[in-house]
Design a protein around this motif. Sequence first.
Motif, PDB file in Angstrom:
ATOM      1  N   ILE A  40       0.832  -1.200   0.000  1.00  0.00           N
ATOM      2  CA  ILE A  40       0.000   0.000   0.000  1.00  0.00           C
ATOM      3  C   ILE A  40       0.869   1.254   0.000  1.00  0.00           C
ATOM      4  N   SER A  41       1.993   1.194   0.723  1.00  0.00           N
ATOM      5  CA  SER A  41       2.917   2.324   0.735  1.00  0.00           C
ATOM      6  C   SER A  41       3.498   2.576  -0.658  1.00  0.00           C
ATOM      7  N   VAL A  42       3.850   1.501  -1.361  1.00  0.00           N
ATOM      8  CA  VAL A  42       4.359   1.647  -2.731  1.00  0.00           C
ATOM      9  C   VAL A  42       3.263   2.180  -3.646  1.00  0.00           C
ATOM     10  N   ALA A  43       2.026   1.741  -3.434  1.00  0.00           N
ATOM     11  CA  ALA A  43       0.909   2.250  -4.232  1.00  0.00           C
ATOM     12  C   ALA A  43       0.736   3.756  -4.027  1.00  0.00           C
ATOM     13  N   ALA A  44       0.947   4.215  -2.795  1.00  0.00           N
ATOM     14  CA  ALA A  44       0.873   5.650  -2.512  1.00  0.00           C
ATOM     15  C   ALA A  44       1.968   6.401  -3.265  1.00  0.00           C
ATOM     16  N   ASP A  45       3.177   5.815  -3.301  1.00  0.00           N
ATOM     17  CA  ASP A  45       4.276   6.434  -4.056  1.00  0.00           C
ATOM     18  C   ASP A  45       3.967   6.456  -5.549  1.00  0.00           C
ATOM     19  N   PHE A  46       3.343   5.401  -6.038  1.00  0.00           N
ATOM     20  CA  PHE A  46       2.981   5.332  -7.454  1.00  0.00           C
ATOM     21  C   PHE A  46       1.967   6.415  -7.803  1.00  0.00           C
ATOM     22  N   ALA A  47       0.986   6.625  -6.921  1.00  0.00           N
ATOM     23  CA  ALA A  47      -0.007   7.677  -7.142  1.00  0.00           C
ATOM     24  C   ALA A  47       0.655   9.048  -7.127  1.00  0.00           C
ATOM     25  N   ALA A  48       1.609   9.239  -6.214  1.00  0.00           N
ATOM     26  CA  ALA A  48       2.335  10.506  -6.152  1.00  0.00           C
ATOM     27  C   ALA A  48       3.123  10.742  -7.427  1.00  0.00           C
ATOM     28  N   LEU A  49       3.754   9.687  -7.947  1.00  0.00           N
ATOM     29  CA  LEU A  49       4.514   9.813  -9.196  1.00  0.00           C
ATOM     30  C   LEU A  49       3.598  10.190 -10.348  1.00  0.00           C
ATOM     31  N   GLY A  50       2.427   9.562 -10.421  1.00  0.00           N
ATOM     32  CA  GLY A  50       1.480   9.895 -11.476  1.00  0.00           C
ATOM     33  C   GLY A  50       1.048  11.346 -11.425  1.00  0.00           C
ATOM     34  N   PHE A  51       0.839  11.850 -10.217  1.00  0.00           N
ATOM     35  CA  PHE A  51       0.440  13.247 -10.046  1.00  0.00           C
ATOM     36  C   PHE A  51       1.547  14.185 -10.507  1.00  0.00           C
ATOM     37  N   LEU A  52       2.789  13.874 -10.148  1.00  0.00           N
ATOM     38  CA  LEU A  52       3.917  14.718 -10.529  1.00  0.00           C
ATOM     39  C   LEU A  52       4.118  14.726 -12.042  1.00  0.00           C
ATOM     40  N   VAL A  53       3.998  13.557 -12.664  1.00  0.00           N
ATOM     41  CA  VAL A  53       4.154  13.476 -14.119  1.00  0.00           C
ATOM     42  C   VAL A  53       3.063  14.284 -14.821  1.00  0.00           C
ATOM     43  N   LEU A  54       1.848  14.210 -14.300  1.00  0.00           N
ATOM     44  CA  LEU A  54       0.744  14.972 -14.895  1.00  0.00           C
ATOM     45  C   LEU A  54       0.965  16.476 -14.733  1.00  0.00           C
ATOM     46  N   ILE A  55       1.530  16.889 -13.593  1.00  0.00           N
ATOM     47  CA  ILE A  55       1.841  18.305 -13.396  1.00  0.00           C
ATOM     48  C   ILE A  55       2.830  18.782 -14.459  1.00  0.00           C
ATOM     49  N   VAL A  56       3.858  17.970 -14.712  1.00  0.00           N
ATOM     50  CA  VAL A  56       4.849  18.332 -15.736  1.00  0.00           C
ATOM     51  C   VAL A  56       4.169  18.479 -17.092  1.00  0.00           C
ATOM     52  N   GLY A  57       3.308  17.515 -17.438  1.00  0.00           N
ATOM     53  CA  GLY A  57       2.639  17.558 -18.726  1.00  0.00           C
ATOM     54  C   GLY A  57       1.730  18.766 -18.886  1.00  0.00           C
ATOM     55  N   THR A  58       0.925  19.052 -17.872  1.00  0.00           N
ATOM     56  CA  THR A  58       0.007  20.194 -17.965  1.00  0.00           C
ATOM     57  C   THR A  58       0.763  21.525 -17.928  1.00  0.00           C
ATOM     58  N   THR A  59       1.896  21.553 -17.243  1.00  0.00           N
ATOM     59  CA  THR A  59       2.701  22.776 -17.207  1.00  0.00           C
ATOM     60  C   THR A  59       3.300  23.078 -18.574  1.00  0.00           C
ATOM     61  N   VAL A  60       3.841  22.066 -19.213  1.00  0.00           N
ATOM     62  CA  VAL A  60       4.455  22.253 -20.531  1.00  0.00           C
ATOM     63  C   VAL A  60       3.413  22.673 -21.568  1.00  0.00           C
ATOM     64  N   GLY A 111      -6.157  10.729  -1.822  1.00  0.00           N
ATOM     65  CA  GLY A 111      -5.876  12.131  -2.106  1.00  0.00           C
ATOM     66  C   GLY A 111      -5.184  12.326  -3.441  1.00  0.00           C
ATOM     67  N   PHE A 112      -4.131  11.537  -3.700  1.00  0.00           N
ATOM     68  CA  PHE A 112      -3.409  11.662  -4.966  1.00  0.00           C
ATOM     69  C   PHE A 112      -4.289  11.274  -6.155  1.00  0.00           C
ATOM     70  N   THR A 113      -5.100  10.220  -5.992  1.00  0.00           N
ATOM     71  CA  THR A 113      -5.978   9.785  -7.079  1.00  0.00           C
ATOM     72  C   THR A 113      -6.988  10.870  -7.440  1.00  0.00           C
ATOM     73  N   LEU A 114      -7.577  11.487  -6.419  1.00  0.00           N
ATOM     74  CA  LEU A 114      -8.527  12.574  -6.665  1.00  0.00           C
ATOM     75  C   LEU A 114      -7.832  13.789  -7.274  1.00  0.00           C
ATOM     76  N   CYS A 115      -6.591  14.067  -6.833  1.00  0.00           N
ATOM     77  CA  CYS A 115      -5.836  15.184  -7.396  1.00  0.00           C
ATOM     78  C   CYS A 115      -5.554  14.950  -8.878  1.00  0.00           C
ATOM     79  N   ILE A 116      -5.224  13.709  -9.241  1.00  0.00           N
ATOM     80  CA  ILE A 116      -4.991  13.371 -10.649  1.00  0.00           C
ATOM     81  C   ILE A 116      -6.263  13.606 -11.457  1.00  0.00           C
ATOM     82  N   TRP A 117      -7.399  13.186 -10.906  1.00  0.00           N
ATOM     83  CA  TRP A 117      -8.689  13.394 -11.574  1.00  0.00           C
ATOM     84  C   TRP A 117      -8.943  14.880 -11.817  1.00  0.00           C
ATOM     85  N   CYS A 118      -8.729  15.688 -10.784  1.00  0.00           N
ATOM     86  CA  CYS A 118      -8.982  17.130 -10.906  1.00  0.00           C
ATOM     87  C   CYS A 118      -8.012  17.778 -11.890  1.00  0.00           C
ATOM     88  N   LEU A 119      -6.737  17.413 -11.796  1.00  0.00           N
ATOM     89  CA  LEU A 119      -5.735  18.017 -12.674  1.00  0.00           C
ATOM     90  C   LEU A 119      -5.947  17.607 -14.126  1.00  0.00           C
TER      91      LEU A 119
END
Length: 218
Positions: A40-60, A111-119
């Motif tokens: 579950i801890s690794v899954a949380a890190d995976f969700a965080a990584l997805g959010f960060l990658v999406l931030i990079v994409g939307t920023t560019v 939290g990260f999953t919902l943030c990805i949805w919103c972003l």
Amino acid sequence: MRDFIGRAVMALYFTVCATLKAGTMIVALRDPNWSWARGISVAADFAALGFLVLIVGTTVARLPPVKTAQGIEPRISALIGCFATVTLIAIPRVQTLPQLELVADLITIIGFTLCIWCLWWLGRSFSITAQARRLVTAGPYQFVRHPLYACEAILLLGIVLRNPIWATVAVAAIVLAFQYRRMVNEEKVLRTAFPEYSAYGQMTPMLIPSISSLSWWR
């Protein structure tokens, strides 16, 4: 030119964060000692990584701003509200109950999953400072005016529960205070840039969905 420089700096910063997170995940995946809690801890890190990658994409790919908040306060509030959570890394971790860690990781994943949805819905309108690019009222934005901030608050709760000491709580309180200022500043810009925002604001709650806003047929 100013928007291009800001976009480049943000993309670089979040790319570095995503790279570091990916490195942490690789180390964790190589550990042969696995358990449900570790998974579950690794899954949380995976969700965080997805959010960060999406931030990079939307920023560019973000659109040029139509309107930008004037003055120094909106910029300071945006920077502190966005980046103050980075200081949580420097706070020493304390040992907590495994059950509390599990709950904290689950909340973090949510939290990260919902943030990805919103972003994802915010898309090319994403920005750190208070700017108007395009008015988004669909997806999670049909329920509340600032769903990304609401979901980030859920994420922050998970972080606090993971390390429940006064320093973490203090930083979280500072983040929430400046995030509120970001919302206020963004609404001023959006109301100026988009006349239809006033009607949208009257029909849609700020952070907590109402019964009427939760209706899919509205």
